[in-house]
Every structure is written in C-alpha cells, then in structure tokens.
Design a protein around this motif. Structure first.
Motif, mmCIF file in Angstrom:
data_model
loop_
_atom_site.group_PDB
_atom_site.id
_atom_site.type_symbol
_atom_site.label_atom_id
_atom_site.label_comp_id
_atom_site.label_asym_id
_atom_site.label_seq_id
_atom_site.Cartn_x
_atom_site.Cartn_y
_atom_site.Cartn_z
ATOM 1 N N THR A 8 43.506 42.808 30.691
ATOM 2 C CA THR A 8 44.870 43.295 30.892
ATOM 3 C C THR A 8 45.331 43.109 32.335
ATOM 4 O O THR A 8 46.445 42.617 32.575
ATOM 5 C CB THR A 8 44.948 44.780 30.506
ATOM 6 N N PHE A 9 44.508 43.491 33.302
ATOM 7 C CA PHE A 9 44.925 43.410 34.704
ATOM 8 C C PHE A 9 45.272 41.980 35.125
ATOM 9 O O PHE A 9 46.336 41.753 35.716
ATOM 10 C CB PHE A 9 43.826 43.996 35.604
ATOM 11 N N PRO A 10 44.417 40.969 34.879
ATOM 12 C CA PRO A 10 44.801 39.600 35.265
ATOM 13 C C PRO A 10 46.045 39.096 34.546
ATOM 14 O O PRO A 10 46.878 38.402 35.155
ATOM 15 C CB PRO A 10 43.567 38.764 34.895
ATOM 16 N N LEU A 11 46.203 39.438 33.266
ATOM 17 C CA LEU A 11 47.384 38.973 32.531
ATOM 18 C C LEU A 11 48.663 39.583 33.097
ATOM 19 O O LEU A 11 49.668 38.885 33.293
ATOM 20 C CB LEU A 11 47.237 39.313 31.044
ATOM 21 N N VAL A 12 48.635 40.869 33.360
ATOM 22 C CA VAL A 12 49.825 41.519 33.908
ATOM 23 C C VAL A 12 50.140 40.997 35.311
ATOM 24 O O VAL A 12 51.310 40.783 35.664
ATOM 25 C CB VAL A 12 49.625 43.047 33.919
ATOM 26 N N PHE A 13 49.109 40.760 36.124
ATOM 27 C CA PHE A 13 49.340 40.230 37.475
ATOM 28 C C PHE A 13 49.893 38.809 37.416
ATOM 29 O O PHE A 13 50.765 38.442 38.222
ATOM 30 C CB PHE A 13 48.039 40.264 38.267
ATOM 31 N N ILE A 16 42.264 40.640 43.457
ATOM 32 C CA ILE A 16 41.191 40.079 42.633
ATOM 33 C C ILE A 16 39.855 40.758 42.934
ATOM 34 O O ILE A 16 39.048 41.016 42.033
ATOM 35 C CB ILE A 16 41.110 38.551 42.852
ATOM 36 N N VAL A 17 39.613 41.065 44.219
ATOM 37 C CA VAL A 17 38.376 41.756 44.573
ATOM 38 C C VAL A 17 38.317 43.131 43.928
ATOM 39 O O VAL A 17 37.249 43.604 43.507
ATOM 40 C CB VAL A 17 38.251 41.855 46.107
ATOM 41 N N SER A 18 39.457 43.803 43.814
ATOM 42 C CA SER A 18 39.458 45.125 43.174
ATOM 43 C C SER A 18 39.076 45.042 41.700
ATOM 44 O O SER A 18 38.595 46.026 41.130
ATOM 45 C CB SER A 18 40.832 45.776 43.323
ATOM 46 N N PHE A 65 48.369 47.602 41.902
ATOM 47 C CA PHE A 65 47.250 47.039 41.148
ATOM 48 C C PHE A 65 45.908 47.528 41.701
ATOM 49 O O PHE A 65 44.986 47.861 40.936
ATOM 50 C CB PHE A 65 47.302 45.513 41.184
ATOM 51 N N VAL A 66 45.790 47.562 43.018
ATOM 52 C CA VAL A 66 44.543 48.035 43.622
ATOM 53 C C VAL A 66 44.330 49.513 43.313
ATOM 54 O O VAL A 66 43.216 49.944 42.969
ATOM 55 C CB VAL A 66 44.570 47.783 45.142
ATOM 56 N N PHE A 67 45.400 50.281 43.406
ATOM 57 C CA PHE A 67 45.299 51.708 43.080
ATOM 58 C C PHE A 67 45.000 51.905 41.594
ATOM 59 O O PHE A 67 44.246 52.808 41.217
ATOM 60 C CB PHE A 67 46.599 52.413 43.468
ATOM 61 N N GLY A 68 45.586 51.060 40.740
ATOM 62 C CA GLY A 68 45.302 51.143 39.308
ATOM 63 C C GLY A 68 43.850 50.853 38.991
ATOM 64 O O GLY A 68 43.264 51.459 38.077
ATOM 65 N N ALA A 69 43.234 49.912 39.723
ATOM 66 C CA ALA A 69 41.810 49.627 39.510
ATOM 67 C C ALA A 69 40.957 50.832 39.876
ATOM 68 O O ALA A 69 39.945 51.117 39.208
ATOM 69 C CB ALA A 69 41.403 48.410 40.340
#
Length: 450
Positions: free
Chosen positions: A424-429, A261-263, A318-322
C-alpha cells in the motif's frame, strides 16, 4: 660629404618639420576645442538649471529623453529578501539646442565632459531601488558627449539592488518576473518624457551566468504613473527568470524520496525487533523534519502553500505513517498473542475434561445401562444436529476471494498488516508522485504569462 649623406640629412630635416607641423596642428585643434567649450559652456552663456526646449526648439513641448542600457551582470537573486542585484551601463540621450557648435568641417565629432553638473540632466531615478552606488575606480565611470547638432549622450556605470516581489506558489518549479523601473522625479510629462531608444534598447552580456536561475527573455514597456502632483513618465524592463530545477532535484527531492523509502524497511523487519523498528522510524522522522526546517529557513514566511511545502508535508506524513504502522503492528501482535494464549488454555481445559470423562467411563464400565431406542424422536438434540449437518453439506460451497486466499497464508493479524503496508505505501506514494508532477508541471506551463 657624399650624396647619401645629403639625402639622409634632408630626410631627417623633413621628418622634424612634419612632426613639428603635426604637433602644432594638434595644439591648434585642442585650442579650438577649448574655445568651443568656452563658447557653449562659458560663464554667463549656459544655465544648467533651465530645461532644454522640446522638438525643433519649441518651448511648450516636453523634452524627449531616449534611454538604453547594457546589462553587464546579475550577481544574485535573493528569495528571502525578494530582491536582485544588477550592474549596468545606463545611457540617456536628448537634444539641447543651446549646445550646438561648429564641427570644424567634420573634424570635431563630439566634445567629451566628465562633470555632469556642467549641463542640464534629466531627474531620472529607479523607483524600485533598495541600494545603489556609482563606480569610481580608477576614475569615475561616467562621461558626457556633446555632438555638433546639440545632442547630448550621458553614460554611467552603476550597481543596483532592486526589489523583486515574488510569487512562490510553484517554488521550486517557478518562474519569476523582476522589473527595473525608471521614472522622472520632479518633471511631469508636460516637461519631460522618457522614451526607449529605437532598435535595441536593452542589451545583455553574452556570457551572463546565474547559479540558480536562467534569464529566458526580457521585455521593455512604459509605466507612467499619476499622482496628486501630476503624471510622470516611467520606463520599465521586465526580466523573466526561470529557476534551475536540477539543484533542487539533487538537494531536496531525491533525499526526501530516499528517506521515505528507508522508512519502509520497517515493514520487512521482524515484529519482535522493537528497538530496530522504533529507532528506524524515529530517525527517519527527525531527519525529514530537519530537512523541512532547512528548506523553510531559506524562504520568506509567506501566507500561502508552496509546491515544496506540499512535497515535504506528504513525505513527512509517509514517514510518520510508517512509525504509526509499527505501533499498530505491535498492538496487533500483542492481541494475537493474547488470543493464542486463550486458545491454548481452552484446549488444555477441553483435554482435562476429556481425561476426566474417560476416567469416569472406566469406573462405570461394569454398571448396567438402559437400552437406547433405535429410532429417535424428532425433538431429540442429536437428531437436530444431524439434520443441520446435512443442510450445511447440501449448500453450495462459497468460493473464497483471491485476496482472502493470499492473506490466509499469514496466520496473524500483525503479519497481515505488515504485508499490506509493503504494497500500500509504495503504491500510494507512486500515485502521489504522479499527481504532484503532472499538476505542478502543467500549472507551470499555464502560468507562464509574460
């Protein structure tokens, strides 16, 4: 001397006589106990090397040994070494016809020995033992009781470290079955058979506490093994341990969620804040990598994928994607800036050409010009342009989609990428969490076979 003094003198003399008789009786009883021991275990009367006869003194039948135990504590369960330590009181009971004796009309209930080498002992060993030791403080914690009918009870307190092969595919949502196996080393089933004592063969201390596991249940069974030298009797206890998930939820899952979430905070920062977004992405990536390595350091290097590997791998992705998203935003921002500069140059050129044309018209304002016809020919470019504009106005207008309408509020591509990433990121996570927990929790219930 009064009557009272005579009474107390008689009472005192009677007490002394009764105490003396009681002491003599105890001495005589201990003497008889010693004589019984000498009769059954004296020199040349009992040979501890010879196996007792079978049921009803039959020599060609195996000796039956009943086993039971009391689990006092389970000190640790090591995932890395795949072993566990247990302290138990181990008991064996069998019948030796040679040890029968007179119980002196029920007064001599049993004889107690502290030397195990005085009588024949079963050659039992723990087949999955790694380390073990007896307890000798203050005295050796062992005794042998011989009953009048020839029954022998052997009890000893021991501590063992036993091998426990584990399947860590569902770690830390797993259950582990650790066994305690006991078998005869030299006597085959034709000579010696181990049996679980009827009723309650395994007892567990009530206040048993483990830091990261819970003992759910246990099961006793037989595990006779056949080798080239014969078949050997074997007993086993299967202990089902359930891993306490609350520790891993606090130490692993919640911190990983927080890092992911921080990322995402990078998506809400300004596109021009390059140092802030880069430092945020790199810091969360390194922290997540450190968390993953710390988790794997406490686990053995197995060849399959564990549940915790899936979780940490996806969180790291996810962190790397951010971080990659910022690289894409930075590239799009520079592209938008380049396009904006090109448009500005084009507008400057058009403005310059318009200014030049107006200057030319001002200089030729007094010149004569040909009369333009009122009716244009069909091939005239101006007429074709008018016709094309009419066709465009006659076509029905297209309704723009809601997504395009919403994205049109953000003029640059870099801003659109940030806005899309925020959703997109929160929905996919969230979708990953739904699939992850439903898969492993249901698989845990399905794999609970005992």
């Amino acid at each position: 001397m009064g009557t009272g003094h005579y009474f107390w003198a008689i009472f005192y003399f009677t007490s002394l006589c009764s105490a003396s008789l009681a002491n003599n009786a105890k001495i005589n009883f201990r003497e008889k106990e010693k004589k019984v021991l000498d009769q059954i275990l004296g020199a040349g009367k009992y040979d501890a090397r010879i196996r007792p006869s079978g049921i009803n003194g039959t020599a060609n039948l195996p000796t039956l040994v009943q086993v039971n135990m009391f689990l006092r504590s389970i000190s640790k369960i090591d995932d890395y070494k795949m072993e566990y330590s247990v302290q138990l009181t181990f008991r064996e009971q069998w019948t030796d016809e040679r040890l029968k004796f007179d119980d002196i009309q029920g007064r001599l209930k049993y004889l107690t020995l502290t030397e195990a080498n005085r009588v024949w002992m079963p050659d039992l060993f723990f087949s999955n033992e790694k380390e073990g030791h007896f307890h000798n403080i203050i005295m050796p914690n062992v005794y042998i009781r011989i009953f009048p009918n020839g029954s022998v009870l052997y009890s000893i307190r021991i501590s063992l470290t036993l091998a426990c092969p584990m399947n860590l595919k569902l770690y830390p949502l797993d259950r582990q079955i650790c066994s305690l196996r006991m078998a005869s080393y030299g006597w085959t089933t034709n000579d010696l058979v181990f049996l679980w004592k009827e009723g309650d063969p395994v007892q567990v201390v009530k206040n048993l506490h483990l830091p990261r596991f819970t003992l759910e249940k246990f099961l006793t069974d037989y595990c006779n093994s056949k080798t080239n030298t014969g078949e050997y009797s074997c007993l086993k206890v299967d202990l089902l341990f359930k891993r306490e998930f609350s520790y891993y939820l606090i130490q692993i899952y919640i911190p990983c969620c927080m890092l992911v979430i921080v990322s995402w905070v990078s998506f809400w920062l300004d596109q021009g804040a390059v140092p802030a977004r880069v430092s945020l992405g790199v810091t969360t990536l390194l922290t997540m990598a450190t968390q993953t390595s710390g988790i794997n350091a406490s686990l053995p290097p197995v060849s399959y994928t564990k549940a915790i590997d899936v979780w940490t791998g996806v969180c790291l992705t996810f962190v790397f994607g951010a971080l990659l998203e910022f690289a894409l935003v930075n590239y799009a921002s520079r592209s938008d800036m380049h396009k904006e500069n090109m448009k500005k140059k084009r507008r400057d050129l058009e403005q310059a050409s318009l200014d030049a044309a107006s200057d030319l018209l001002d200089t030729d304002s007094n010149a004569t010009f040909a009369m333009k016809p009122l009716v244009r020919h069909p091939g005239d470019p101006l007429a074709l342009e008018k016709l094309r504009q009419c066709e465009v106005h006659m076509q029905p207008p297209k309704r723009p989609s809601c997504c395009k309408t919403w994205l049109s509020k953000f003029p640059t591509r870099s801003k659109r990428i940030d806005v899309i990433s925020r959703i997109t990121f929160p929905l996919v996570f969230a979708l990953f969490n739904l699939v992850y927990w439903s898969t492993y929790l249901f698989r845990e219930e399905e794999d609970e076979t005992f």
